[in-house]
Design an enzyme around this catalytic site. Sequence first.
Site, short mmCIF file in Angstrom:
data_model
loop_
_atom_site.label_atom_id
_atom_site.label_comp_id
_atom_site.label_asym_id
_atom_site.label_seq_id
_atom_site.Cartn_x
_atom_site.Cartn_y
_atom_site.Cartn_z
N TRP A 1 43.82 49.71 36.43
CA TRP A 1 42.42 49.43 36.58
C TRP A 1 41.99 49.20 37.94
O TRP A 1 42.90 48.75 38.77
CB TRP A 1 41.92 48.71 35.59
CG TRP A 1 42.35 47.08 35.81
CD1 TRP A 1 43.52 46.45 35.31
CD2 TRP A 1 41.88 46.27 36.80
NE1 TRP A 1 43.81 45.27 35.54
CE2 TRP A 1 42.63 45.05 36.65
CE3 TRP A 1 40.65 46.24 37.66
CZ2 TRP A 1 42.35 43.97 37.40
CZ3 TRP A 1 40.70 44.97 38.30
CH2 TRP A 1 41.31 44.02 38.13
N GLU B 1 41.16 33.32 43.87
CA GLU B 1 41.67 34.60 43.98
C GLU B 1 41.35 35.36 45.41
O GLU B 1 42.40 36.14 46.09
CB GLU B 1 41.06 35.60 43.26
CG GLU B 1 41.39 35.40 41.54
CD GLU B 1 42.92 35.88 41.27
OE1 GLU B 1 43.59 36.49 42.02
OE2 GLU B 1 43.10 35.36 40.00
N GLU C 1 46.86 41.94 43.11
CA GLU C 1 45.99 40.63 43.02
C GLU C 1 44.52 40.83 43.89
O GLU C 1 43.80 40.26 43.61
CB GLU C 1 47.11 39.55 43.69
CG GLU C 1 48.07 38.98 42.75
CD GLU C 1 47.38 38.27 41.65
OE1 GLU C 1 46.28 37.47 41.89
OE2 GLU C 1 48.33 37.92 40.87
N HIS D 1 41.60 41.34 42.01
CA HIS D 1 40.99 40.44 41.12
C HIS D 1 39.96 39.84 41.74
O HIS D 1 38.74 39.43 41.27
CB HIS D 1 42.19 39.25 40.75
CG HIS D 1 43.20 39.77 39.86
ND1 HIS D 1 44.43 39.15 39.90
CD2 HIS D 1 43.52 41.02 39.48
CE1 HIS D 1 45.30 39.67 38.91
NE2 HIS D 1 44.76 40.94 38.89
N GLU E 1 51.46 31.54 37.84
CA GLU E 1 51.16 32.76 37.31
C GLU E 1 50.75 32.55 35.99
O GLU E 1 49.45 32.99 35.33
CB GLU E 1 52.16 34.04 37.45
CG GLU E 1 52.39 34.66 38.83
CD GLU E 1 51.24 35.37 39.03
OE1 GLU E 1 50.15 35.52 38.72
OE2 GLU E 1 51.55 36.08 40.34
N THR F 1 47.52 30.71 35.79
CA THR F 1 46.08 31.62 36.23
C THR F 1 46.08 32.35 35.03
O THR F 1 44.77 32.65 34.66
CB THR F 1 46.51 32.30 37.59
OG1 THR F 1 45.23 32.97 37.94
CG2 THR F 1 47.29 33.13 37.60
N ASP G 1 47.35 41.09 33.89
CA ASP G 1 48.05 41.24 35.35
C ASP G 1 48.74 40.17 35.46
O ASP G 1 50.11 40.01 35.80
CB ASP G 1 47.03 41.25 36.46
CG ASP G 1 46.56 42.76 36.64
OD1 ASP G 1 46.02 43.07 37.61
OD2 ASP G 1 46.90 43.61 35.83
N GLU G 2 48.23 38.67 35.28
CA GLU G 2 48.63 37.59 35.79
C GLU G 2 50.10 37.38 34.81
O GLU G 2 51.26 36.58 35.09
CB GLU G 2 47.83 36.21 35.45
CG GLU G 2 46.48 36.46 36.25
CD GLU G 2 46.82 36.64 37.81
OE1 GLU G 2 47.87 36.75 38.34
OE2 GLU G 2 45.58 36.39 38.46
N HIS H 1 52.96 39.33 35.96
CA HIS H 1 53.15 38.62 37.10
C HIS H 1 54.37 37.44 36.85
O HIS H 1 55.23 37.15 37.37
CB HIS H 1 52.33 38.26 38.13
CG HIS H 1 51.43 39.54 38.59
ND1 HIS H 1 50.40 39.33 39.29
CD2 HIS H 1 52.02 40.62 38.67
CE1 HIS H 1 49.93 40.54 39.63
NE2 HIS H 1 50.80 41.14 39.49
#
Lengths: 132, 397
Positions: B94, B137, B175, B178, B228, B231, B260-261, B264
């Site tokens: 995205w 971020e 990242e 974000h 990670e 977050t 995403d986090e 990760h």
Amino acid sequence: MASLTGSAVSVSAPVMRRIKATNGASSLNSVSFFGQKRSFSSSARLSISCAAKQETVDKVCEIVRKQLAIAGDTPVTGESKFSELGADSLDTVEIVMGLEESFDISVDESSAQEIATVKDAAEMIDKLIACK
Amino acid sequence: MAYRVALRPELFLSFSSPPSKNNSGRRMAPIRVSMAATVDTKVETQKKPFSPPREVHVQVTHSMPPQKIEMFKSLESWAETNILPLLKPVEKCWQPQDFLPEPSSDEFYDEIKEIRLRAKEIPDDYYVCLVGDMITEEALPTYQTMLNTLDGVRDETGASLTSWAIWTRAWTAEENRHGDLLNKYLYLSGRVDMKMIEKTIQYLIGSGMDPRTENNPYLGFIYTSFQERATFISHGNTARHAKEYGDLKLAQLCGMIAADEKRHETAYTKITEKLFELDPDGTILALEDMMRKKISMPAHLMYDGVDDNLFEHFSMVAQRLGVYTAKDYADILDFLVARWKVGDLTGLSGEGAKAQEYVCTLAARIRRLEERAQSRASKERRNKAFSWIYGREVQLK
């Protein structure tokens, strides 16, 4: 009464500790007490001039020894500094919690901040008990 | 001082050590400063105006023995097979634009109006948390730098083709979206003072951070594993709150960031799991070390030119709203201990066994501390103005 003692503790302790730091001699305690005496009311003066009871010091040593799992042959006395005994910030809080439970007292954050040695803790405890 | 911090769990758990404004550590013991002034003739020097906080601890470097660097070199093909697949191909990713009004469309202005209408329904304290997260971020350069300080895995040229370097660049690229997304959304919302936020970001990137990973990838990957997950939890909470406030678009974008986090987190915990497999003693000692030093939050040096205790205040709001709490810290530790099967480790040295004991019992101790602090916290309400919301006040506790 409690708040007066509380404020007395937080005012006197840093002075005591500052002098201790520069001279390294705990006998200067009495000097700092007298030096500060002028600024306090008589009731505060009475509570400051009592040194810690040996009984209290011994009980604090026991609690500290248990918390930090100190070997039997390592000495823990009134002069022992928590940091030198290997206490980190978490240990120190848990020691205070243990003291609260053991002596049925409540320690506020600012008083707790001033505790560096076993003797500091014992003196604070005695004062808090006297005020109950 | 650390003890005082410990009684306020959100600080205990937020700082490795409190930041200092000048060499005398003004912030550390204000009571003592005033006593010294009245009793002694020496006066505390005034701190410089508008100076951001600095790390107080001694900055240690290269604590990993050089022979262990070889181990990371030899793990490059393992990383290629096991870690790089956790990256998402750019074509499948995205982009911020997916969640923002389309500039070329006739509906652009209406879509912005919708954002602003929904944003009006969301309270200031939520925005303080969202802004704090966004600022964190946006300090991404600091984190890419931090990864590149690690021996054995750093990107030596900026375009190195080792698996580690490929991971670090691609992670940074993921990242980066974000901060971009949160920045644009907050700009359009009309609810926050972008200039103060931008100033805070400039200060923060200038300050950097030292998570005390000492160029040591053992410490580094343990730190990133923790972060990670932290977050992921934090963005997950802001997503949930946004949904409760009726802003489904905002909830969705926070949710995408959280996803995403999570991915990760999977990667970093996998690397650390491998380290536990290859060198259990070294890794448990590393975990103990990081937990004793405490996992400091990446934006703990944040400053806006106005509030000397900005991070502390932001943390309190995050704690109160349940966006990120002391309980979360303990939960993350529990999660990692279980994930890495720390309790089952065998064949450890004496030091290793002690470290294992410390790590396995730490979460319970933190929870007990937190419970006690909560029960004894003064019910007295305390408010604070935040420059990020034009000086409006929110409740800290």
